[in-house]
Write a protein that holds these residues in place. Structure first.
Motif, PDB file in Angstrom:
ATOM      1  N   THR A  49       0.814  -1.219   0.000  1.00  0.00           N
ATOM      2  CA  THR A  49       0.000   0.000   0.000  1.00  0.00           C
ATOM      3  C   THR A  49       0.845   1.266   0.000  1.00  0.00           C
ATOM      4  O   THR A  49       0.583   2.206  -0.744  1.00  0.00           O
ATOM      5  CB  THR A  49      -0.925   0.016   1.234  1.00  0.00           C
ATOM      6  N   TRP A  50       1.894   1.311   0.816  1.00  0.00           N
ATOM      7  CA  TRP A  50       2.691   2.531   0.966  1.00  0.00           C
ATOM      8  C   TRP A  50       4.020   2.448   0.233  1.00  0.00           C
ATOM      9  O   TRP A  50       4.897   3.272   0.437  1.00  0.00           O
ATOM     10  CB  TRP A  50       2.919   2.829   2.451  1.00  0.00           C
ATOM     11  N   GLN A  51       4.195   1.451  -0.618  1.00  0.00           N
ATOM     12  CA  GLN A  51       5.446   1.308  -1.355  1.00  0.00           C
ATOM     13  C   GLN A  51       5.373   2.024  -2.695  1.00  0.00           C
ATOM     14  O   GLN A  51       4.307   2.151  -3.297  1.00  0.00           O
ATOM     15  CB  GLN A  51       5.764  -0.166  -1.602  1.00  0.00           C
ATOM     16  N   GLY A  52       6.515   2.477  -3.152  1.00  0.00           N
ATOM     17  CA  GLY A  52       6.638   3.110  -4.462  1.00  0.00           C
ATOM     18  C   GLY A  52       8.058   2.942  -4.956  1.00  0.00           C
ATOM     19  O   GLY A  52       8.942   2.505  -4.221  1.00  0.00           O
ATOM     20  N   ILE A  53       8.271   3.280  -6.196  1.00  0.00           N
ATOM     21  CA  ILE A  53       9.611   3.234  -6.787  1.00  0.00           C
ATOM     22  C   ILE A  53      10.004   4.666  -7.119  1.00  0.00           C
ATOM     23  O   ILE A  53       9.267   5.376  -7.803  1.00  0.00           O
ATOM     24  CB  ILE A  53       9.631   2.360  -8.056  1.00  0.00           C
TER      25      ILE A  53
END
Length: 73
Positions: A49-53
């Protein structure tokens, strides 16, 4: 801000062959890393949910970069 605290630019750096931000950017890159593995499920990145690249540049002077994606199935 956290990386600036851990790796301050005002240290008495000895390695400045490519410019005054050379040592700082190399040290920050060592901490953050240069590669990433992400699972793909159903054709989509399988991130939490709170991950990004995020792509980051730690040098003050702009440089051109190439991004390489290798997808294994």
């Amino acid at each position: 801000m956290a990386l600036d605290k851990i790796v301050p630019e005002d240290l008495n750096w000895l390695h400045t062959d490519e410019g005054p931000d050379d040592s700082v950017s190399h040290t920050k890159t060592t901490l953050v890393g240069t590669s990433l593995s992400v699972p793909i499920t159903g054709g989509n990145l399988n991130l939490g949910t709170w991950q990004g690249i995020y792509l980051t540049e730690f040098r003050h002077v702009a440089h051109s970069r190439r991004v390489v994606a290798t997808i294994l199935s």
